[in-house]
Design a protein around this motif. Structure first.
Motif, mmCIF file in Angstrom:
data_model
loop_
_atom_site.group_PDB
_atom_site.id
_atom_site.type_symbol
_atom_site.label_atom_id
_atom_site.label_comp_id
_atom_site.label_asym_id
_atom_site.label_seq_id
_atom_site.Cartn_x
_atom_site.Cartn_y
_atom_site.Cartn_z
ATOM 1 N N ASP A 1 6.274 -3.255 6.041
ATOM 2 C CA ASP A 1 5.167 -3.858 6.785
ATOM 3 C C ASP A 1 5.132 -5.359 6.495
ATOM 4 O O ASP A 1 4.500 -5.814 5.547
ATOM 5 C CB ASP A 1 3.845 -3.208 6.382
ATOM 6 C CG ASP A 1 2.667 -3.713 7.209
ATOM 7 O OD1 ASP A 1 2.895 -4.432 8.197
ATOM 8 O OD2 ASP A 1 1.526 -3.402 6.866
ATOM 9 N N ILE B 1 0.371 4.896 -0.519
ATOM 10 C CA ILE B 1 -0.606 5.966 -0.688
ATOM 11 C C ILE B 1 -0.012 7.057 -1.571
ATOM 12 O O ILE B 1 1.163 7.396 -1.456
ATOM 13 C CB ILE B 1 -1.045 6.526 0.689
ATOM 14 C CG1 ILE B 1 -2.220 7.474 0.521
ATOM 15 C CG2 ILE B 1 0.123 7.210 1.398
ATOM 16 C CD1 ILE B 1 -2.856 7.870 1.838
ATOM 17 N N ASP C 1 0.833 -1.199 0.000
ATOM 18 C CA ASP C 1 0.000 0.000 0.000
ATOM 19 C C ASP C 1 0.875 1.258 0.000
ATOM 20 O O ASP C 1 1.392 1.667 1.029
ATOM 21 C CB ASP C 1 -0.916 -0.009 1.228
ATOM 22 C CG ASP C 1 -1.835 1.195 1.274
ATOM 23 O OD1 ASP C 1 -2.030 1.811 0.206
ATOM 24 O OD2 ASP C 1 -2.342 1.519 2.363
ATOM 25 N N VAL D 1 5.626 0.019 2.421
ATOM 26 C CA VAL D 1 4.363 0.753 2.391
ATOM 27 C C VAL D 1 4.614 2.231 2.692
ATOM 28 O O VAL D 1 5.595 2.592 3.330
ATOM 29 C CB VAL D 1 3.342 0.186 3.402
ATOM 30 C CG1 VAL D 1 2.995 -1.256 3.079
ATOM 31 C CG2 VAL D 1 3.865 0.295 4.826
ATOM 32 N N LEU D 2 3.707 3.065 2.216
ATOM 33 C CA LEU D 2 3.711 4.503 2.505
ATOM 34 C C LEU D 2 2.318 4.856 3.002
ATOM 35 O O LEU D 2 1.328 4.676 2.276
ATOM 36 C CB LEU D 2 4.056 5.309 1.256
ATOM 37 C CG LEU D 2 4.145 6.831 1.441
ATOM 38 C CD1 LEU D 2 5.323 7.186 2.347
ATOM 39 C CD2 LEU D 2 4.283 7.530 0.089
ATOM 40 N N ARG D 3 2.236 5.379 4.251
ATOM 41 C CA ARG D 3 0.940 5.628 4.857
ATOM 42 C C ARG D 3 0.906 6.994 5.521
ATOM 43 O O ARG D 3 1.943 7.530 5.913
ATOM 44 C CB ARG D 3 0.606 4.528 5.865
ATOM 45 C CG ARG D 3 0.354 3.186 5.186
ATOM 46 C CD ARG D 3 0.117 2.063 6.136
ATOM 47 N NE ARG D 3 -0.136 0.820 5.404
ATOM 48 C CZ ARG D 3 -0.016 -0.395 5.912
ATOM 49 N NH1 ARG D 3 0.350 -0.544 7.165
ATOM 50 N NH2 ARG D 3 -0.264 -1.462 5.177
ATOM 51 N N ASP D 4 -0.289 7.509 5.667
ATOM 52 C CA ASP D 4 -0.517 8.798 6.316
ATOM 53 C C ASP D 4 -0.203 8.664 7.797
ATOM 54 O O ASP D 4 -0.704 7.761 8.472
ATOM 55 C CB ASP D 4 -1.981 9.203 6.120
ATOM 56 C CG ASP D 4 -2.260 10.639 6.520
ATOM 57 O OD1 ASP D 4 -1.620 11.116 7.486
ATOM 58 O OD2 ASP D 4 -3.112 11.271 5.884
ATOM 59 N N GLU E 1 -2.883 8.232 10.468
ATOM 60 C CA GLU E 1 -3.612 6.971 10.551
ATOM 61 C C GLU E 1 -2.781 5.858 11.185
ATOM 62 O O GLU E 1 -3.230 4.706 11.253
ATOM 63 C CB GLU E 1 -4.052 6.535 9.151
ATOM 64 C CG GLU E 1 -4.960 7.547 8.467
ATOM 65 C CD GLU E 1 -5.303 7.135 7.051
ATOM 66 O OE1 GLU E 1 -4.862 6.047 6.624
ATOM 67 O OE2 GLU E 1 -6.024 7.900 6.369
ATOM 68 N N MET E 2 -1.564 6.202 11.665
ATOM 69 C CA MET E 2 -0.671 5.197 12.220
ATOM 70 C C MET E 2 -0.911 5.009 13.705
ATOM 71 O O MET E 2 -0.911 5.977 14.464
ATOM 72 C CB MET E 2 0.791 5.592 11.994
ATOM 73 C CG MET E 2 1.201 5.601 10.535
ATOM 74 S SD MET E 2 1.155 3.937 9.839
ATOM 75 C CE MET E 2 2.366 3.126 10.872
ATOM 76 N N TYR F 1 3.960 11.668 5.862
ATOM 77 C CA TYR F 1 3.759 10.250 5.578
ATOM 78 C C TYR F 1 4.861 9.422 6.227
ATOM 79 O O TYR F 1 5.986 9.892 6.424
ATOM 80 C CB TYR F 1 3.755 10.001 4.064
ATOM 81 C CG TYR F 1 2.622 10.694 3.346
ATOM 82 C CD1 TYR F 1 1.393 10.064 3.175
ATOM 83 C CD2 TYR F 1 2.782 11.983 2.849
ATOM 84 C CE1 TYR F 1 0.350 10.703 2.527
ATOM 85 C CE2 TYR F 1 1.749 12.629 2.192
ATOM 86 C CZ TYR F 1 0.534 11.985 2.035
ATOM 87 O OH TYR F 1 -0.497 12.626 1.387
#
Length: 260
Positions: free
Chosen positions: A181, A141, A139, A186-189, A192-193, A176
């Protein structure tokens, strides 16, 4: 900031599993014979690692069981994947204990390379590097901010990604987190972590006699380059060992070749 979790202290109370995949069709559950298990991770810019100790040649050890550089190590807690990485060093001493250290895919991003990115997001940068270095992604983002231009000359891959994320934060206003993972990048906001780490004491290794390691200064693909003053062009020369790439993953190095 470096964060660390002592995992072996919780084995009696939680469903913890430590697995070793020898890439030969065998997956070994070594939860009961591994000790001194330490998981380390960093918020940004460094690979996560898992260290543990085994007793070589124990009474109940299967004769087919081996541990070599490049083998896959998985740590699972309550059916949730915590760590997925590859053995980079096997340290043996005069006694029967063997200390093993594994890193996740982020370790392969410590290689140097030259890249030019035009009108690319941070996710685009990660995708291109991951494709070139045979790394698995999940994922990623897609940030709204598009970076007009970035040129990197013989820079670490992880530094390129971090700069792309810094520019996204400064000019795009969004932060970000980039990490591995359980075997996929992965690259996530960041908003939201979840947060769930415990900081513990460091552990030390002493009294060793030799080390089998692919960590630091070990490469299976090397690119040499030189700037030809006569033609005004950069010349490159590439050599690789396909066999060890399949075993260990792509360990890449770029070096400048001096003119004769």
């Amino acid at each position: 900031m470096q964060e660390q979790i002592r995992l072996d202290d919780k084995l009696a109370n939680m469903k913890e599993r430590l697995l070793l995949d020898d890439k030969q069709g065998n997956i070994w559950d070594i939860s009961e014979i591994a000790g001194d298990i330490t998981y380390k991770t960093s918020r940004i810019g460094k690979p996560s690692s898992l260290e543990f100790t085994l007793i070589k040649g124990s009474l109940y050890q299967n004769k087919k069981f081996t541990y070599e550089n490049g083998y896959v190590v998985k740590y699972i807690s309550n059916e949730v994947g915590i760590f997925y990485g590859y053995i980079f060093s096997v340290d043996s001493g005069k006694d029967e204990s063997v200390k093993i250290k594994a890193y996740d895919q982020m370790r392969y991003l410590t290689a140097n390379q030259t890249y030019k990115f035009i009108n690319a997001t941070a996710a685009d940068v990660i995708k291109r590097i991951a494709k070139d270095f045979l790394l698995k992604t999940d994922d990623l983002i897609q940030p709204k901010y598009v970076i007009p231009r970035m040129l990197f000359d013989n820079k670490k891959l992880i530094d390129m990604i971090c700069e792309a994320l810094d520019r996204t934060l400064i000019y795009g206003g969004k932060n970000y987190i980039f990490y591995d993972d359980f075997g996929k990048l992965v690259l996530r906001d960041v908003e939201e972590m979840p947060y769930g780490f415990v900081i513990g004491d460091n552990s030390l290794l002493t009294d060793y006699s030799y080390t089998r390691s692919i960590d630091d200064q070990t490469y299976n693909k090397i690119k040499l380059y030189r700037d030809n003053k006569d033609t005004g062009k950069r010349e490159t020369f590439v050599h690789q060992d396909s066999g060890s790439i399949r075993q260990w993953g792509l360990l890449f190095c770029t070096k400048k070749r001096m003119m004769a």
